[in-house]
Design a protein around this motif. Structure first.
Motif, PDB file in Angstrom:
ATOM      1  N   GLU A  40       9.290  -5.983  19.572  1.00  4.20           N
ATOM      2  CA  GLU A  40       8.359  -7.171  19.624  1.00  4.20           C
ATOM      3  C   GLU A  40       6.938  -6.882  19.580  1.00  4.20           C
ATOM      4  OE1 GLU A  40       9.326  -9.638  23.167  1.00  4.20           O
ATOM      5  OE2 GLU A  40      11.307 -10.011  22.530  1.00  4.20           O
ATOM      6  N   TYR A  41       6.615  -5.623  19.892  1.00  4.01           N
ATOM      7  CA  TYR A  41       5.169  -5.295  19.621  1.00  4.01           C
ATOM      8  C   TYR A  41       4.873  -4.806  18.386  1.00  4.01           C
ATOM      9  CZ  TYR A  41       4.902  -6.390  24.759  1.00  4.01           C
ATOM     10  OH  TYR A  41       4.773  -6.955  25.906  1.00  4.01           O
ATOM     11  N   SER A  42       5.555  -4.679  17.569  1.00  5.22           N
ATOM     12  CA  SER A  42       5.398  -4.122  16.084  1.00  5.22           C
ATOM     13  C   SER A  42       4.675  -5.319  15.303  1.00  5.22           C
ATOM     14  CB  SER A  42       6.825  -3.997  15.325  1.00  5.22           C
ATOM     15  OG  SER A  42       6.643  -3.642  14.024  1.00  5.22           O
ATOM     16  N   ARG A  43       3.363  -4.722  14.762  1.00  7.71           N
ATOM     17  CA  ARG A  43       2.817  -5.586  13.992  1.00  7.71           C
ATOM     18  C   ARG A  43       3.029  -5.500  12.413  1.00  7.71           C
ATOM     19  NH1 ARG A  43      -3.022  -3.015  16.177  1.00  7.71           N
ATOM     20  NH2 ARG A  43      -2.358  -3.198  18.190  1.00  7.71           N
ATOM     21  N   ASP A  44       4.093  -4.860  12.168  1.00  7.48           N
ATOM     22  CA  ASP A  44       4.639  -4.970  10.749  1.00  7.48           C
ATOM     23  C   ASP A  44       5.315  -6.274  10.637  1.00  7.48           C
ATOM     24  OD1 ASP A  44       5.954  -2.845   8.587  1.00  7.48           O
ATOM     25  OD2 ASP A  44       7.281  -4.511   9.148  1.00  7.48           O
ATOM     26  N   LYS A  45       5.381  -6.702   9.398  1.00  8.56           N
ATOM     27  CA  LYS A  45       5.952  -8.178   9.270  1.00  8.56           C
ATOM     28  C   LYS A  45       7.351  -8.224   9.185  1.00  8.56           C
ATOM     29  CE  LYS A  45       5.667  -8.265   4.265  1.00  8.56           C
ATOM     30  NZ  LYS A  45       5.110  -8.229   2.871  1.00  8.56           N
ATOM     31  N   HIS A  46       8.098  -6.966   9.039  1.00 10.60           N
ATOM     32  CA  HIS A  46       9.591  -6.946   9.137  1.00 10.60           C
ATOM     33  C   HIS A  46       9.973  -6.397  10.404  1.00 10.60           C
ATOM     34  CE1 HIS A  46       9.850  -7.946   5.034  1.00 10.60           C
ATOM     35  NE2 HIS A  46       8.873  -7.006   4.672  1.00 10.60           N
ATOM     36  N   LYS A  47       8.794  -6.193  11.480  1.00 14.86           N
ATOM     37  CA  LYS A  47       9.124  -5.706  12.686  1.00 14.86           C
ATOM     38  C   LYS A  47       9.646  -4.073  12.475  1.00 14.86           C
ATOM     39  CE  LYS A  47       7.959  -9.127  15.315  1.00 14.86           C
ATOM     40  NZ  LYS A  47       6.556  -9.141  16.075  1.00 14.86           N
ATOM     41  N   HIS A  48       9.114  -3.485  11.601  1.00 10.57           N
ATOM     42  CA  HIS A  48       9.736  -2.118  11.679  1.00 10.57           C
ATOM     43  C   HIS A  48       9.022  -1.243  12.613  1.00 10.57           C
ATOM     44  CE1 HIS A  48      10.735  -2.215   7.142  1.00 10.57           C
ATOM     45  NE2 HIS A  48      11.728  -2.577   7.940  1.00 10.57           N
ATOM     46  N   VAL A  49       9.520  -0.498  13.254  1.00  6.59           N
ATOM     47  CA  VAL A  49       9.348   0.531  14.464  1.00  6.59           C
ATOM     48  C   VAL A  49       9.316   1.874  14.256  1.00  6.59           C
ATOM     49  CG1 VAL A  49       9.611  -1.318  16.335  1.00  6.59           C
ATOM     50  CG2 VAL A  49      11.492   0.321  15.680  1.00  6.59           C
ATOM     51  N   ASP A  50       9.785   2.166  12.921  1.00  4.23           N
ATOM     52  CA  ASP A  50      10.191   3.791  12.696  1.00  4.23           C
ATOM     53  C   ASP A  50       9.809   4.002  11.351  1.00  4.23           C
ATOM     54  OD1 ASP A  50      12.291   2.333  11.822  1.00  4.23           O
ATOM     55  OD2 ASP A  50      13.640   3.874  12.294  1.00  4.23           O
ATOM     56  N   ASP A  51       9.575   5.380  11.270  1.00  2.00           N
ATOM     57  CA  ASP A  51       9.293   5.853   9.503  1.00  2.00           C
ATOM     58  C   ASP A  51       9.500   7.113   9.316  1.00  2.00           C
ATOM     59  OD1 ASP A  51       8.084   5.471   6.864  1.00  2.00           O
ATOM     60  OD2 ASP A  51       6.402   4.275   7.544  1.00  2.00           O
ATOM     61  N   TYR A  52       9.422   7.581   8.014  1.00  2.00           N
ATOM     62  CA  TYR A  52       9.944   8.827   7.931  1.00  2.00           C
ATOM     63  C   TYR A  52       9.057  10.272   8.442  1.00  2.00           C
ATOM     64  CZ  TYR A  52      13.133   6.698   4.423  1.00  2.00           C
ATOM     65  OH  TYR A  52      13.987   5.793   3.891  1.00  2.00           O
ATOM     66  N   PRO A  53       9.412  11.398   8.731  1.00  2.00           N
ATOM     67  CA  PRO A  53       8.627  12.185   9.416  1.00  2.00           C
ATOM     68  C   PRO A  53       7.507  12.832   8.200  1.00  2.00           C
ATOM     69  CG  PRO A  53      10.844  12.992   9.149  1.00  2.00           C
ATOM     70  CD  PRO A  53      10.942  11.400   8.714  1.00  2.00           C
ATOM     71  N   PHE A  54       6.382  12.892   8.632  1.00  2.21           N
ATOM     72  CA  PHE A  54       5.476  13.735   7.701  1.00  2.21           C
ATOM     73  C   PHE A  54       6.042  15.115   7.605  1.00  2.21           C
ATOM     74  CE2 PHE A  54       2.139  10.574   8.913  1.00  2.21           C
ATOM     75  CZ  PHE A  54       1.831  10.078   7.433  1.00  2.21           C
ATOM     76  N   GLY A  55       5.792  15.848   6.485  1.00  2.00           N
ATOM     77  CA  GLY A  55       6.458  17.228   6.378  1.00  2.00           C
ATOM     78  C   GLY A  55       7.756  17.404   5.919  1.00  2.00           C
ATOM     79  N   GLN A  63       7.127   4.954  15.401  1.00  2.00           N
ATOM     80  CA  GLN A  63       5.766   4.829  15.435  1.00  2.00           C
ATOM     81  C   GLN A  63       5.098   4.896  16.770  1.00  2.00           C
ATOM     82  OE1 GLN A  63       6.769   2.133  12.194  1.00  2.00           O
ATOM     83  NE2 GLN A  63       4.912   3.152  11.043  1.00  2.00           N
ATOM     84  N   PRO A  64       3.945   5.080  16.494  1.00  2.00           N
ATOM     85  CA  PRO A  64       2.986   5.113  17.842  1.00  2.00           C
ATOM     86  C   PRO A  64       2.422   3.554  18.351  1.00  2.00           C
ATOM     87  CG  PRO A  64       1.809   6.044  16.208  1.00  2.00           C
ATOM     88  CD  PRO A  64       3.196   6.028  15.705  1.00  2.00           C
ATOM     89  N   GLN A  65       2.309   2.689  17.123  1.00  2.00           N
ATOM     90  CA  GLN A  65       1.589   1.475  17.532  1.00  2.00           C
ATOM     91  C   GLN A  65       2.381   0.600  18.324  1.00  2.00           C
ATOM     92  OE1 GLN A  65       2.489  -1.447  15.515  1.00  2.00           O
ATOM     93  NE2 GLN A  65       1.733  -2.502  17.265  1.00  2.00           N
ATOM     94  N   PRO A  66       3.596   0.322  18.079  1.00  2.00           N
ATOM     95  CA  PRO A  66       4.464  -0.470  19.026  1.00  2.00           C
ATOM     96  C   PRO A  66       4.549  -0.152  20.286  1.00  2.00           C
ATOM     97  CG  PRO A  66       5.613  -0.304  16.926  1.00  2.00           C
ATOM     98  CD  PRO A  66       4.520   0.717  16.924  1.00  2.00           C
ATOM     99  N   ILE A  67       4.731   1.203  20.460  1.00  2.00           N
ATOM    100  CA  ILE A  67       5.003   1.898  21.697  1.00  2.00           C
ATOM    101  C   ILE A  67       3.594   1.677  22.535  1.00  2.00           C
ATOM    102  CG2 ILE A  67       5.495   3.934  22.936  1.00  2.00           C
ATOM    103  CD1 ILE A  67       7.236   4.696  20.821  1.00  2.00           C
ATOM    104  N   TYR A  68       2.611   2.130  22.052  1.00  2.00           N
ATOM    105  CA  TYR A  68       1.276   2.067  22.746  1.00  2.00           C
ATOM    106  C   TYR A  68       0.891   0.542  23.241  1.00  2.00           C
ATOM    107  CZ  TYR A  68      -3.498   2.550  24.369  1.00  2.00           C
ATOM    108  OH  TYR A  68      -4.519   2.561  25.141  1.00  2.00           O
ATOM    109  N   ASP A  69       1.401  -0.355  22.216  1.00  6.45           N
ATOM    110  CA  ASP A  69       0.977  -1.996  22.653  1.00  6.45           C
ATOM    111  C   ASP A  69       1.981  -2.288  23.639  1.00  6.45           C
ATOM    112  OD1 ASP A  69      -1.043  -1.841  20.876  1.00  6.45           O
ATOM    113  OD2 ASP A  69      -0.187  -3.372  19.397  1.00  6.45           O
TER     114      ASP A  69
END
Ligand SMILES: C[S@@+](CC[C@H](N)C(=O)[O-])C[C@H]1O[C@@H](n2cnc3c(N)ncnc32)[C@H](O)[C@@H]1O
Length: 254
Positions: A40-55, A63-69
């Protein structure tokens, strides 16, 4: 005591804590368990909360943003800054001492990871404690969070109906709990030990202590610290050792 769980699967938490001892403690207002939906805290319009790992590498990372909020919002509900526990296979392994320690808090925030885990930056920013429930990897932090809530909540005054039951059981001291029996007096040809029906409280207490020590020798010898034993415990412990045979709970007499 207040538990606030940050999770992608809030229903898992709400359902599990609505039963039995925890459900009654929550209904009586002794504990509260709140599940906060990170999505519910995701600012992504599709409410995504995860992404591919760098590297590169397999799986997705939260992702950090929804968790932090979600954390910022949850934190506001606490009078003083609460501990933030990240459930993680890399943490200190939960035991009764840690549960007892956490039960002293007015409340805690629990963060459940999922997929390949959580972006390290938000962990560095908000987490005060990292706790594992054992050396194995689960798909998410929800079951570990529930295990921790159960272990901690039952140490909170008033949660267990009978206050003394948390004091005598396994891991409350050095020894495992003695064997328990209930009706019927005879089951499949096996009678309840006679002494438990004697009404002689001192003898029953001694029998139970003997059984506790024997069970610990048999099942968890690593817990035994002879130098921490009382005189009576040491006498019983040495007697069991001197009998020279494999300790078997059934065969040990007081
Ligand atoms: C598949 S695990 C991620 C494991 C991570 N890639 C690693 O190797 O350390 C997904 C989530 O499950 C939770 N988890 C898995 N095993 C756990 C355990 N033994 N104790 C506590 N939490 C655990 C954590 O919250 C973790 O972020």
């Amino acid at each position: 005591m207040r538990f606030c769980v940050l999770t992608l699967f809030p229903e898992m938490i709400r359902n599990a804590v609505s039963y039995s001892v925890l459900g009654r403690a929550a209904a009586a207002g002794i504990i509260s368990v709140e599940a906060v939906d990170i999505r519910e805290y995701s600012r992504d319009k599709h409410k995504h909360v995860d992404d591919y790992p760098f590297g590169g590498g397999a799986g997705m990372v939260m992702q950090p943003q929804p968790i932090y909020d979600a954390y910022e919002d949850a934190r506001r509900g606490f009078a003083k800054p609460p501990k933030v526990v990240y459930l993680s296979p890399q943490g200190r392994v939960l035991n009764q001492e840690i549960a007892r320690e956490l039960a002293q808090e007015e409340g805690i925030i629990l963060l459940c990871g999922h997929y390949e885990g959580v972006d390290q930056r938000v962990l560095d920013e908000i987490v005060t404690d990292e706790i594992s429930i054992g050396d194995f990897v689960l798909t998410g932090g929800e079951l570990p969070a529930l295990v921790l809530i159960d272990a901690v909540a039952r140490m909170v005054d008033g949660v267990l109906g009978n206050e003394s039951s948390a004091g005598e059981e396994s891991f409350s001291g050095m020894f495992l709990e003695y064997p328990q029996y209930t009706r019927p007096r005879e089951y499949h040809g096996m009678p309840v030990p006679e002494i438990l029906m004697s009404g002689h409280h001192a003898n029953i207490a001694k029998w139970r202590l003997t059984q506790s020590i024997a069970a610990t020798i048999q099942k968890r010898p690593d817990l035994i610290e002879p130098e921490r034993m009382t005189e009576e415990e040491r006498r019983i412990y040495e007697k069991i050792q001197q009998e020279g045979e494999e300790p078997r709970v059934k065969s040990v007499e007081p």
